[in-house]
Design a protein around this motif. Structure first.
Motif, PDB file in Angstrom:
ATOM      1  N   SER A   1      53.245  43.504  35.004  1.00 17.58           N
ATOM      2  CA  SER A   1      53.025  44.342  33.819  1.00 17.58           C
ATOM      3  C   SER A   1      51.546  44.468  33.444  1.00 17.58           C
ATOM      4  O   SER A   1      51.199  45.260  32.573  1.00 17.58           O
ATOM      5  N   ILE A   2      50.669  43.718  34.092  1.00 19.60           N
ATOM      6  CA  ILE A   2      49.239  43.776  33.761  1.00 19.60           C
ATOM      7  C   ILE A   2      48.612  44.957  34.490  1.00 19.60           C
ATOM      8  O   ILE A   2      48.563  44.998  35.718  1.00 19.60           O
ATOM      9  N   LYS A   3      48.166  45.919  33.701  1.00 23.31           N
ATOM     10  CA  LYS A   3      47.580  47.141  34.256  1.00 23.31           C
ATOM     11  C   LYS A   3      46.200  47.366  33.652  1.00 23.31           C
ATOM     12  O   LYS A   3      45.977  47.119  32.471  1.00 23.31           O
ATOM     13  N   GLN A   4      45.285  47.831  34.461  1.00 23.68           N
ATOM     14  CA  GLN A   4      43.946  48.192  33.995  1.00 23.68           C
ATOM     15  C   GLN A   4      44.031  49.531  33.275  1.00 23.68           C
ATOM     16  O   GLN A   4      44.556  50.502  33.823  1.00 23.68           O
ATOM     17  N   ARG A   5      43.558  49.574  32.035  1.00 22.29           N
ATOM     18  CA  ARG A   5      43.559  50.832  31.287  1.00 22.29           C
ATOM     19  C   ARG A   5      42.516  51.783  31.865  1.00 22.29           C
ATOM     20  O   ARG A   5      41.560  51.358  32.507  1.00 22.29           O
TER      21      ARG A   5
ATOM     22  N   LYS B   1      40.419  41.678  34.979  1.00 19.33           N
ATOM     23  CA  LYS B   1      40.419  40.462  35.803  1.00 19.33           C
ATOM     24  C   LYS B   1      40.631  39.225  34.932  1.00 19.33           C
ATOM     25  O   LYS B   1      41.407  38.328  35.286  1.00 19.33           O
ATOM     26  N   ALA B   2      39.991  39.174  33.774  1.00 20.70           N
ATOM     27  CA  ALA B   2      40.130  38.025  32.876  1.00 20.70           C
ATOM     28  C   ALA B   2      41.572  37.888  32.390  1.00 20.70           C
ATOM     29  O   ALA B   2      42.132  36.780  32.377  1.00 20.70           O
ATOM     30  N   CYS B   3      42.178  38.995  32.020  1.00 21.62           N
ATOM     31  CA  CYS B   3      43.566  38.991  31.559  1.00 21.62           C
ATOM     32  C   CYS B   3      44.502  38.525  32.679  1.00 21.62           C
ATOM     33  O   CYS B   3      45.386  37.694  32.465  1.00 21.62           O
TER      34      CYS B   3
ATOM     35  N   GLY C   1      47.955  46.715  39.726  1.00 22.91           N
ATOM     36  CA  GLY C   1      47.576  47.025  38.355  1.00 22.91           C
ATOM     37  C   GLY C   1      46.236  47.702  38.186  1.00 22.91           C
ATOM     38  O   GLY C   1      45.859  48.078  37.076  1.00 22.91           O
ATOM     39  N   LEU C   2      45.501  47.876  39.268  1.00 23.25           N
ATOM     40  CA  LEU C   2      44.159  48.470  39.173  1.00 23.25           C
ATOM     41  C   LEU C   2      44.204  49.992  39.122  1.00 23.25           C
ATOM     42  O   LEU C   2      45.080  50.617  39.709  1.00 23.25           O
TER      43      LEU C   2
END
Length: 194
Positions: A87-91, A100-102, A125-126
């Protein structure tokens, strides 16, 4: 006595116990001493809990550890599964650094994450762009390879931003100098009118 961060009941009790035991074992401290020393690492609600224990109801450090963990288990941090990483996606407006930190923060909360899963979740997610292209082109095998490449990319991003900022800074300084000159000229004109 070695110093351990005080425990107030709000964090993971198992983490506190492990830190305490590790420090005590490094010092060669016997369980009988650990049993007596442990309360010195408690504060606030944890100290209140300990003071309410029935006297002589616990006689070993193992029993004390069990009671402590059971009482404060609500603060235990449970390990997450790797599915939370998907679920971690780069806005769109986000640089690589906060993304990257998240991702790293979440990855640390996962027990025994597989390298292939970590790499796939991170790249998935990138945002599309030069960095993602370079990852697909070079096919890194481990997350440490990806993080190394990400760090190099972020450093290059920062250098380019700094190069763009220098002319803007010079322009702002020049504008400020010109404005000061105009103000001086205006105040000088007023003096001559008098």
């Amino acid at each position: 006595m070695p110093q351990v961060e005080s425990y107030d009941g709000s964090k993971d009790p198992l983490d506190h116990l492990e830190s305490f035991k590790t420090l005590m074992h490094l010092q060669g401290v016997a369980d009988e001493i650990m049993y007596k020393a442990f309360p010195t690492t408690l504060k606030g609600p944890a100290r209140v809990w300990f003071s309410k224990l029935t006297p002589n109801s616990i006689s070993t450090f193992k029993e004390l550890s069990t009671q402590f963990a059971l009482h404060f288990i609500g603060g235990h941090r449970y390990k997450k599964s790797t599915t939370c990483l998907i679920s971690i996606k780069q806005r769109e407006d986000e640089t690589l650094r906060p993304c990257k930190a998240c991702f790293n923060k979440e990855a640390l909360s996962i027990d025994e994450a597989d390298n292939k899963v970590l790499v796939a979740a991170f790249t998935n997610g990138l945002q599309k762009g030069k960095f993602l292209f370079s990852l697909y082109k070079n096919d890194p095998k481990t997350m440490s390879d990806v993080l190394y490449k990400a760090t190099k990319y972020m450093n290059a991003e920062n250098a380019l931003l700094a190069c763009k900022e220098k002319p803007k800074k010079r322009e702002r300084l020049e504008e400020a100098r010109q404005e000061r000159g105009r103000k001086i000229a205006r105040t000088g004109d007023r003096r001559e009118d008098r």
